[in-house]
Motif scaffolding. Structure first.
Motif, short mmCIF file in Angstrom:
data_model
loop_
_atom_site.label_atom_id
_atom_site.label_comp_id
_atom_site.label_asym_id
_atom_site.label_seq_id
_atom_site.Cartn_x
_atom_site.Cartn_y
_atom_site.Cartn_z
N SER A 52 0.87 -1.18 0.00
CA SER A 52 0.00 0.00 0.00
C SER A 52 0.90 1.23 0.00
O SER A 52 2.11 1.12 0.19
CB SER A 52 -0.82 0.06 1.29
OG SER A 52 -1.78 -0.93 1.33
N ALA A 53 0.27 2.39 -0.10
CA ALA A 53 1.01 3.64 0.06
C ALA A 53 1.40 3.79 1.53
O ALA A 53 0.77 3.19 2.41
CB ALA A 53 0.12 4.79 -0.36
N THR A 58 -2.29 8.35 0.96
CA THR A 58 -3.42 8.43 0.02
C THR A 58 -4.36 9.57 0.44
O THR A 58 -4.82 10.34 -0.41
CB THR A 58 -4.16 7.08 -0.04
OG1 THR A 58 -3.18 6.07 -0.29
CG2 THR A 58 -5.20 7.05 -1.13
N GLU A 85 1.47 4.54 -4.05
CA GLU A 85 2.01 3.18 -4.13
C GLU A 85 3.29 3.13 -4.97
O GLU A 85 4.13 2.25 -4.78
CB GLU A 85 0.94 2.24 -4.71
CG GLU A 85 0.00 1.62 -3.68
CD GLU A 85 -1.04 2.58 -3.11
OE1 GLU A 85 -1.16 3.72 -3.61
OE2 GLU A 85 -1.72 2.20 -2.14
N PHE A 147 -3.42 -1.50 -5.35
CA PHE A 147 -4.44 -0.46 -5.51
C PHE A 147 -4.59 0.08 -6.93
O PHE A 147 -5.54 0.76 -7.23
CB PHE A 147 -4.07 0.67 -4.54
CG PHE A 147 -4.95 1.88 -4.44
CD1 PHE A 147 -6.32 1.76 -4.20
CD2 PHE A 147 -4.40 3.16 -4.51
CE1 PHE A 147 -7.11 2.91 -4.05
CE2 PHE A 147 -5.19 4.30 -4.35
CZ PHE A 147 -6.54 4.17 -4.13
N ARG A 161 -10.76 2.48 -1.97
CA ARG A 161 -9.97 2.52 -0.74
C ARG A 161 -9.78 1.11 -0.20
O ARG A 161 -10.69 0.29 -0.23
CB ARG A 161 -10.64 3.41 0.33
CG ARG A 161 -10.82 4.87 -0.09
CD ARG A 161 -9.53 5.55 -0.57
NE ARG A 161 -8.42 5.50 0.34
CZ ARG A 161 -8.10 6.46 1.21
NH1 ARG A 161 -8.82 7.55 1.27
NH2 ARG A 161 -7.04 6.33 1.99
N GLY A 162 -8.58 0.85 0.27
CA GLY A 162 -8.25 -0.49 0.75
C GLY A 162 -7.97 -1.48 -0.37
O GLY A 162 -7.86 -2.69 -0.15
N GLY A 163 -7.83 -0.97 -1.60
CA GLY A 163 -7.75 -1.84 -2.78
C GLY A 163 -6.48 -2.67 -2.91
O GLY A 163 -6.44 -3.60 -3.72
N SER A 164 -5.46 -2.39 -2.11
CA SER A 164 -4.25 -3.21 -2.21
C SER A 164 -4.52 -4.66 -1.79
O SER A 164 -3.86 -5.58 -2.27
CB SER A 164 -3.14 -2.64 -1.33
OG SER A 164 -2.83 -1.35 -1.75
N ASP A 165 -5.47 -4.84 -0.89
CA ASP A 165 -5.86 -6.21 -0.52
C ASP A 165 -6.30 -6.96 -1.77
O ASP A 165 -5.96 -8.13 -1.98
CB ASP A 165 -7.06 -6.20 0.44
CG ASP A 165 -6.75 -5.53 1.77
OD1 ASP A 165 -5.58 -5.50 2.15
OD2 ASP A 165 -7.71 -5.04 2.41
N1 ASP Z 1 -3.48 3.31 -0.46
C1 ASP Z 1 -4.84 2.95 -0.72
C2 ASP Z 1 -5.74 3.45 0.40
O1 ASP Z 1 -5.29 4.10 1.31
C3 ASP Z 1 -5.02 1.48 -0.94
C4 ASP Z 1 -4.70 0.59 0.24
O2 ASP Z 1 -4.07 1.04 1.20
O3 ASP Z 1 -5.05 -0.57 0.21
O4 ASP Z 1 -6.91 3.24 0.35
#
Ligand code: ASP
Ligand code: MG
Length: 430
Positions: A52-53, A58, A85, A147, A161-165
């Motif tokens: 992730s970043a 982000t 990222e 992400f 948001r949270g897309g790195s998962d």
């Molecule tokens: N950097 C992105 C976010 O803050 C993706 C992630 O962290 O998964 O939403």
């Protein structure tokens, strides 16, 4: 998403390890990530790292965009958001090299990781694995930016948001990885957010279906889409802490879970708004029109109810306050067209949900939810029960207390089997 299997496996186990923002928050932590990846490689695994970043980055980038324009163009938002990222990916690759390892970084467009064109909430269509396979064959650790992806016109997209998962699980699915490890700042998946309720317990394992419900209903530990992909491709996911050696929580198929738990946990979505439109002419096309409008705007609503009262009908639903802000102008137009007599909006609500397979067969669970909350003077409305969950709305300032009460009522015992209704029957209706 289309998975590829054109490349022969090396014979070594393949691990995808995803590190969230707090795990790559500064240079020291990134070194720790590099050491974990190298340890795993030295133990005989092929290793793909997804990052992730850096924590807060982000938000900072999106904040800059909003300083420039109150409603920035979604395409440009993705161009700026994806840079977070890019930085952490390069730093992680450098950290691996500084520890004496070999690595190569990849951005979404370099693989490429193809998505649709829904900027800021794109869905993955396809992951090209050739460059990763070649890097692994050279003995490198592949470090992939989470992400981000590109659409068919090579526009940069992000996955929400949270897309790195989701990047990590999609890569694990495409590469046929043995496990996808999600390293985060908590020890795993809990029965309830332990910051709200100190008695929250870490689950050893949880089936995909229940994890999907929990994630959809506000548990932030995994992005919803990542669980969907894990379930579809049966990717074993291990959610664990970067900062401890402890075993975390396994998200796996039901047959592989090692707990015979009937209730998995509680989730909460805050900042919810409830919209009630009444006095609409009763007509089957009306609800369809509304649902189409919300779908066009990519807005998801919940706790939807459509009631008929004589010649009129009413409609109520819940959505996130910020979604309402976006949807409001179009909704107002539609409501006017529908000729509704009254529109009532209440904000500042929280949706509290209890999730578990046991809900399917135990009608007493819903009764006990209401009774437990009522004993503490907390009213719950818009209760909805389905196979895997019970959700209801409470006033936002009651959310934490409601979670504590329900946790105590349903999830405190370490092995809960099918007891809730039995315990309730014993205690009687007090
Ligand atoms: N950097 C992105 C976010 O803050 C993706 C992630 O962290 O998964 O939403
Ligand atoms: Mg996350």
């Amino acid at each position: 998403m289309r998975a590829f299997e054109q490349f022969p496996r090396s014979g070594r186990p393949l691990m995808v390890k995803k590190f969230g923002g707090t795990s790559v928050a500064d240079v020291e932590r990134i070194r720790k990530v590099a050491r974990l990846a190298l340890e795993s490689q030295r133990a005989g695994n092929d290793v793909v790292v997804v990052v992730s970043a850096m924590s807060g980055e982000t938000n900072r980038l999106l904040g800059l965009a909003h300083q420039m324009l109150s409603r920035p163009d979604a395409r440009e938002l993705d161009v700026i958001a994806a840079t977070g990222e890019q930085v952490s990916t390069a730093l992680t690759s450098m950290a691996i090299q500084s520890e004496g390892g070999q690595s190569c970084s990849f951005l979404g467009h370099q693989l490429p990781l193809r998505t649709d064109s829904a900027f800021t909430r794109a869905r993955i269509h396809q992951v090209e694995q050739e460059r990763i396979r070649k890097a692994l064959a050279r003995g490198q650790i592949a470090v992939v930016a989470g992400f981000q992806g590109v659409d068919s016109d090579d526009n940069i997209t992000t996955l929400g948001r949270g897309g790195s998962d989701t990047t990590a699980v999609a890569l694990a699915a495409a590469l046929g990885a043995d496990v996808c490890e999600i390293y985060t700042d908590v020890e795993g998946v809990y029965t309830v957010d332990p910051r709200v309720c100190a008695s929250g317990r870490k689950l050893k394992s949880i089936p995909y279906e229940e994890m999907l419900e929990l994630a959809s209903l506000g548990a932030k530990v995994l992005q919803v889409r990542s669980v969907e992909i894990a379930m579809k491709y049966e990717v074993p996911v291990h959610v664990r802490s970067t900062f401890s050696e402890e075993e975390g929580t396994w998200v796996v198929s039901r047959e592989k879970t090692f707990e015979s738990r009937v209730l998995a946990g509680l989730a909460c979505e805050r900042n919810q708004a409830r919209v009630e439109i009444s006095g609409i002419e009763h007509h089957p096309g009306r609800v369809a029109e509304l649902m189409e409008l919300l779908a066009q705007m990519n807005t998801s609503v919940d706790l939807l109810r459509h009631c008929r009262e004589d010649v009129h009908a009413s409609l109520a639903f819940t959505l996130a306050e910020e979604e309402l802000l976006r949807a409001r102008p179009s909704l107002e137009q539609l409501v006017e067209r529908m000729g509704a007599s009254r529109v009532h909006v209440s904000a500042g609500l929280a949706k509290v949900s209890l999730v578990g397979i046991g809900i399917r067969s135990d009608p007493w669970i819903a009764a006990r939810v209401c009774r437990s909350l009522a004993r503490h003077g907390i009213g719950v409305s818009d209760l909805a029960v389905n196979e895997l969950r019970i959700s209801g709305l409470v006033e936002g300032n009651h959310a934490d207390e409601a979670l504590r009460i329900l946790h105590e009522a349903f999830l405190l015992a370490p092995t809960d089997a099918a007891e809730p209704s039995a315990a309730y029957a014993e205690g009687g209706l007090q």
